[in-house]
Design a protein around this motif. Structure first.
Motif, PDB file in Angstrom:
ATOM      1  N   CYS A   3      -2.892   5.128   3.943  1.00 39.46           N
ATOM      2  CA  CYS A   3      -2.700   6.457   3.350  1.00 39.46           C
ATOM      3  C   CYS A   3      -3.907   6.809   2.496  1.00 39.46           C
ATOM      4  O   CYS A   3      -4.359   6.005   1.693  1.00 39.46           O
ATOM      5  CB  CYS A   3      -1.408   6.471   2.514  1.00 39.46           C
ATOM      6  SG  CYS A   3      -1.182   8.001   1.595  1.00 39.46           S
ATOM      7  N   ASN A   5      -3.957   8.939   0.248  1.00 38.04           N
ATOM      8  CA  ASN A   5      -3.534   9.305  -1.110  1.00 38.04           C
ATOM      9  C   ASN A   5      -3.208   8.077  -1.960  1.00 38.04           C
ATOM     10  O   ASN A   5      -3.778   7.896  -3.035  1.00 38.04           O
ATOM     11  CB  ASN A   5      -2.326  10.240  -1.029  1.00 38.04           C
ATOM     12  CG  ASN A   5      -1.888  10.739  -2.408  1.00 38.04           C
ATOM     13  OD1 ASN A   5      -2.698  11.264  -3.164  1.00 38.04           O
ATOM     14  ND2 ASN A   5      -0.623  10.560  -2.728  1.00 38.04           N
ATOM     15  N   CYS A   6      -2.315   7.213  -1.433  1.00 35.79           N
ATOM     16  CA  CYS A   6      -1.900   6.061  -2.228  1.00 35.79           C
ATOM     17  C   CYS A   6      -2.501   4.748  -1.738  1.00 35.79           C
ATOM     18  O   CYS A   6      -2.405   3.728  -2.412  1.00 35.79           O
ATOM     19  CB  CYS A   6      -0.372   5.968  -2.291  1.00 35.79           C
ATOM     20  SG  CYS A   6       0.387   5.645  -0.680  1.00 35.79           S
ATOM     21  N   CYS A  17       3.150  10.022   4.922  1.00 43.03           N
ATOM     22  CA  CYS A  17       3.229   8.695   4.304  1.00 43.03           C
ATOM     23  C   CYS A  17       4.644   8.459   3.779  1.00 43.03           C
ATOM     24  O   CYS A  17       5.152   9.268   3.004  1.00 43.03           O
ATOM     25  CB  CYS A  17       2.210   8.599   3.166  1.00 43.03           C
ATOM     26  SG  CYS A  17       2.369   7.085   2.208  1.00 43.03           S
ATOM     27  N   ASN A  19       5.567   6.335   1.719  1.00 45.91           N
ATOM     28  CA  ASN A  19       5.478   5.898   0.327  1.00 45.91           C
ATOM     29  C   ASN A  19       5.329   7.062  -0.658  1.00 45.91           C
ATOM     30  O   ASN A  19       6.049   7.156  -1.640  1.00 45.91           O
ATOM     31  CB  ASN A  19       4.307   4.917   0.190  1.00 45.91           C
ATOM     32  CG  ASN A  19       4.283   4.236  -1.162  1.00 45.91           C
ATOM     33  OD1 ASN A  19       5.292   3.708  -1.616  1.00 45.91           O
ATOM     34  ND2 ASN A  19       3.130   4.268  -1.802  1.00 45.91           N
ATOM     35  N   CYS A  20       4.404   7.966  -0.363  1.00 39.14           N
ATOM     36  CA  CYS A  20       4.144   9.073  -1.293  1.00 39.14           C
ATOM     37  C   CYS A  20       4.451  10.451  -0.713  1.00 39.14           C
ATOM     38  O   CYS A  20       4.435  11.444  -1.445  1.00 39.14           O
ATOM     39  CB  CYS A  20       2.716   9.005  -1.816  1.00 39.14           C
ATOM     40  SG  CYS A  20       1.477   9.307  -0.553  1.00 39.14           S
TER      41      CYS A  20
HETATM   42 ZN   LIG Z   1       0.816   7.506   0.569  1.00 41.97          ZN
END
Ligand SMILES: [Zn+2]
Length: 109
Positions: A3, A5-6, A17, A19-20
């Motif tokens: 990802c 972003n994270c 994603c 996760n985020c």
């Molecule tokens: Zn993410």
């Protein structure tokens, strides 16, 4: 892939994603883009009426191009129509040539 972003590793087929929740690069790539117009198919279609063999070649190129992602199938129908028209034209051209050759043969005999 990871990802952007994270940084967590996510499934390659994921569009978001887990996760985020940020959209992945795949999502960005699959976003609708204005497909390019297939000039080659149009030109080939027009040519197929006047120059069968050239039209046939250009239409085949146009058909191949229509399969490219950037063209999103644009000009496919036109290219196929051009291939059919130029194929018929080529057959007539061959028949016409045969008649001329046969005619010459008769004249020379
Ligand atoms: Zn993410």
């Amino acid at each position: 892939m990871f990802c952007k972003n994270c940084g967590k590793e996510i499934d390659d087929s994921a569009v978001v994603c887990p996760n985020c929740g940020v959209a992945t690069e795949k999502m960005a790539a699959s976003a609708p883009v204005q497909p390019m117009s297939n000039t080659l198919a149009t030109v080939g279609f027009i040519l197929s009426f006047f120059f069968s063999v050239i039209g046939l070649i250009v239409c085949i190129m146009g058909l191949k191009r229509s399969k490219e992602p950037a063209y999103a199938g644009n000009g496919k129908t036109l290219a196929i129509a051009g291939i059919i028209i130029s194929s018929i034209g080529t057959v007539f051209y061959v028949i016409y040539l045969c008649i001329i050759i046969a005619g010459l043969g008769v004249a020379l005999a």
